[in-house]
Motif scaffolding. Structure first.
Motif, mmCIF file in Angstrom:
data_model
loop_
_atom_site.group_PDB
_atom_site.id
_atom_site.type_symbol
_atom_site.label_atom_id
_atom_site.label_comp_id
_atom_site.label_asym_id
_atom_site.label_seq_id
_atom_site.Cartn_x
_atom_site.Cartn_y
_atom_site.Cartn_z
ATOM 1 N N VAL A 99 -0.385 -75.104 14.440
ATOM 2 C CA VAL A 99 -0.201 -76.192 15.402
ATOM 3 C C VAL A 99 -0.354 -77.535 14.701
ATOM 4 O O VAL A 99 0.445 -78.458 14.881
ATOM 5 C CB VAL A 99 -1.237 -76.068 16.545
ATOM 6 C CG1 VAL A 99 -1.069 -77.214 17.530
ATOM 7 C CG2 VAL A 99 -1.092 -74.736 17.241
ATOM 8 N N LYS B 171 -9.209 -74.217 11.924
ATOM 9 C CA LYS B 171 -8.415 -73.177 12.577
ATOM 10 C C LYS B 171 -7.213 -73.815 13.266
ATOM 11 O O LYS B 171 -7.186 -75.009 13.493
ATOM 12 C CB LYS B 171 -9.285 -72.434 13.591
ATOM 13 C CG LYS B 171 -10.407 -71.686 12.916
ATOM 14 C CD LYS B 171 -10.854 -70.484 13.714
ATOM 15 C CE LYS B 171 -11.826 -69.638 12.910
ATOM 16 N NZ LYS B 171 -13.067 -70.368 12.527
ATOM 17 N N GLY B 172 -6.220 -72.995 13.565
ATOM 18 C CA GLY B 172 -5.030 -73.503 14.260
ATOM 19 C C GLY B 172 -4.164 -74.379 13.383
ATOM 20 O O GLY B 172 -3.646 -75.397 13.818
#
Lengths: 307, 280
Positions: A118, A114-115
């Motif tokens: 970023v 996830k993410g």
């Protein structure tokens, strides 16, 4: 008798360059052609001619000496050093940048992660930075006295180094800086290649009992082949052109141990103003790069992949 | 079963955390750069190091932006101006030529296109000396022209745009032709608007190439007013005693806008590079 079709009376200008004239399409080429002829074609021929001349900028006269520059280049120790270092640089950066680029792309492609937005910024963004900004930051990190890297080395009780001032390390420091700076670009290309592989293939392999490793080895890698070949050749060409990092970080030192070919062109031509010799070195580099480019075209024209 | 799922979840969590930790380390040079730029000069060189400055100051930025003999504004403006000018000229000339190569018919079409494309193989390093000699003759050394004009006619733009234009369905143009639309209007009202992704990709690519250009500006420019960002930083750094706080502030000034731009336009940039890199 048929009536003449009514046509507008054409002016001379319209006739010669109007939409139906044979010259019309060339109008579209004209702006580009101007730039192209002046800044590509002419310099290309002029540069080759200069390489056959003794031409020191201070003098205005070009003396034709045929291939003398080319013949004497191998006997010039500075040229030899730059030639060898450039090859070392290519040999070190190519597998490193491609390997790490592929690894990053595989990480960013993990489905459970996830993410990713970023993560992408953290891993890829350095390639957007200006070359000088990257070199300066790394010079600060690699600094011998108060550098970050030496600090952690001393914390771990490892021998600290004067990275940029040591014969065996300076070129490698440039390699690492280049890796950090440019790997994001290859990561993006690999990522695009990975996303084009149909999921069906992986699922079919899974059903057949393939593990992660064999899935990678027998499905992912073969599917990436075209992208991989493309990146390899682009990387080799880019690595041959290394200059800025060396110029800023080491200046070619210590004792020419990190001197590279473009730097040699720059110094011969624009510090010692031996334009003829500089152009000859550039043409040697050109021929080397051309061999790799032609190899690329040959390899790439053969690549087709069928799912 | 529930337990196994839990273990799997924890495993994935640990792996994710490790990946993020690694990514943070990979990114840390940029953090270190910003951290150094915020420290008073005397604290920049101290061991043990402090990632978070013990006292935060903006004096380095103030000095770089307002005080220095040469401040950061001029090179930043120069770089932006040069990159923008090259982008505009490149998009204009390349799209016109690519339109002719892809949509019009004329004698010598294939030969000319092959000529342009074959220059893709030429590294610009081989043109450094003759271009310098040419611009010297034209008395353009040390001017914006020297940094803009030679960068315009890159064969890459034509190649990319022609490929893209060829992919645009012909029906639209045929319909426009029947309605009496001129060829030039087809170019700017049909082809150009439909090619926005390719044009954007070429713009990004041209921007990066010029923003990072180092060798040519180093050769073509020697006055302070015309310095681009990379040349400015290299000069700043060659001034002898290095003040790392100031230097890192200067580096931050040119890096942070680009990083922010990358964060905002990430998707577009990545798409653009994929388009130019793989299809190009």
């Amino acid at each position: 008798m048929k009536a003449k079709p009514k046509t507008r009376i054409k002016t001379g200008l319209e006739k010669s360059i109007g939409e139906n004239s044979v010259f019309y399409p060339y109008l579209y080429l004209l702006p580009y052609a101007l730039f192209f002829l002046i800044f590509w074609v002419y310099p290309l021929f002029d540069g080759f001619y200069v390489s056959l001349c003794r031409y020191d900028f201070a003098e205005t006269q070009r003396t034709f000496i045929a291939f003398k520059h080319y013949i004497s280049l191998p006997f010039d120790p500075l040229f030899r050093a730059s030639f060898i270092n450039t090859f070392i640089f290519v040999l070190e950066t190519t597998p490193l940048i491609i390997g790490v680029g592929l690894a990053f792309a595989l990480l960013l492609n993990l489905s459970f992660l996830k993410g990713k937005t970023v993560l992408r910024v953290l891993l890829i963004s350095p390639f957007m930075l200006s070359i000088a900004a990257v070199c300066m930051t790394w010079e600060w990190i690699l600094g011998s006295q108060f550098g970050l890297l030496n600090y952690y080395f001393s914390q771990l009780r490892l021998p600290t180094q004067t990275w940029l001032l040591e014969k065996g390390w300076s070129l490698f420091a440039v390699v690492l800086t280049t890796l950090w700076w440019t790997v994001g670009f290859n990561t993006i290309l690999f990522l695009a290649g990975l996303q084009e592989i149909p999921d069906v293939l992986h699922e079919a392999a899974k059903i057949d009992g393939a593990g992660r490793w064999s899935n990678f080895w027998y499905i992912t890698l073969p599917c990436l082949r075209p992208v991989l070949l493309f990146i390899i050749v682009m990387q080799i060409i880019a690595s041959f052109k290394i200059f800025g990092q060396v110029f800023i970080m080491t200046g070619g030192g210590p004792a020419e141990s990190s001197r590279v070919m473009v730097q040699h062109i720059y110094e011969t031509g624009f510090q010692y103003y031996r334009m003829g010799e500089a152009s000859a070195i550039a043409w040697v580099l050109f021929v080397i790069i051309m061999v790799f480019t032609l190899a690329q075209f040959k390899v790439l024209s053969k690549q087709t992949i069928e799912y | 079963m529930v337990k196994r799922n839990l273990i799997k979840k924890i495993n994935l969590g640990v792996i994710s955390a490790l990946i993020f930790a690694f990514a943070l380390i990979w990114f840390s040079p940029i953090l270190w750069m910003v951290s150094t730029s915020l420290k008073p000069e005397k604290y920049t060189i101290e061991w043990p190091i402090h990632w978070i400055p013990r006292s935060v100051t903006l004096e380095n930025y103030y000095s770089v932006i307002f005080e220095s003999v040469i401040n950061i504004f001029r090179p930043f403006f120069n770089s932006l101006f040069i990159a923008s000018a090259v982008i505009v000229l490149t998009l204009l000339t390349s799209s016109l030529a690519a339109y002719a190569f892809s949509q019009l018919r004329f004698k010598g079409q294939n030969v000319l296109f092959f000529l342009v494309i074959s220059t893709l193989m030429i590294p610009e390093e081989v043109l450094l000396v003759p271009r310098y000699l040419l611009l010297y003759k034209l008395q353009m050394i040390n001017s914006y022209n020297a940094l803009i004009l030679p960068m315009v006619a890159s064969p890459f733009g034509i190649f990319l745009l022609r490929q893209f234009f060829l992919g645009i369905p012909r029906d639209l143009q045929d319909a426009a032709r029947i309605d009496g639309c001129s060829k030039f209007r087809i170019y700017y009202q049909i082809i150009l608007p439909l090619s926005k992704p390719a044009l954007a990709a070429l713009a990004i690519f041209t921007f990066l190439a010029n923003w990072n250009s180092f060798t040519w500006p180093l050769i073509a420019i020697d006055s302070i007013e015309l310095m681009t960002v990379p040349i400015f930083l290299a000069t700043f750094h060659a001034f002898g005693v290095i003040m790392w706080g100031r230097l890192m502030a200067a580096v931050s000034c040119v890096t942070l806008p680009i990083l922010i731009f990358f964060c905002i336009a990430q998707r577009g940039i990545i798409k653009g590079i994929t388009l130019t890199g793989l299809k190009g």
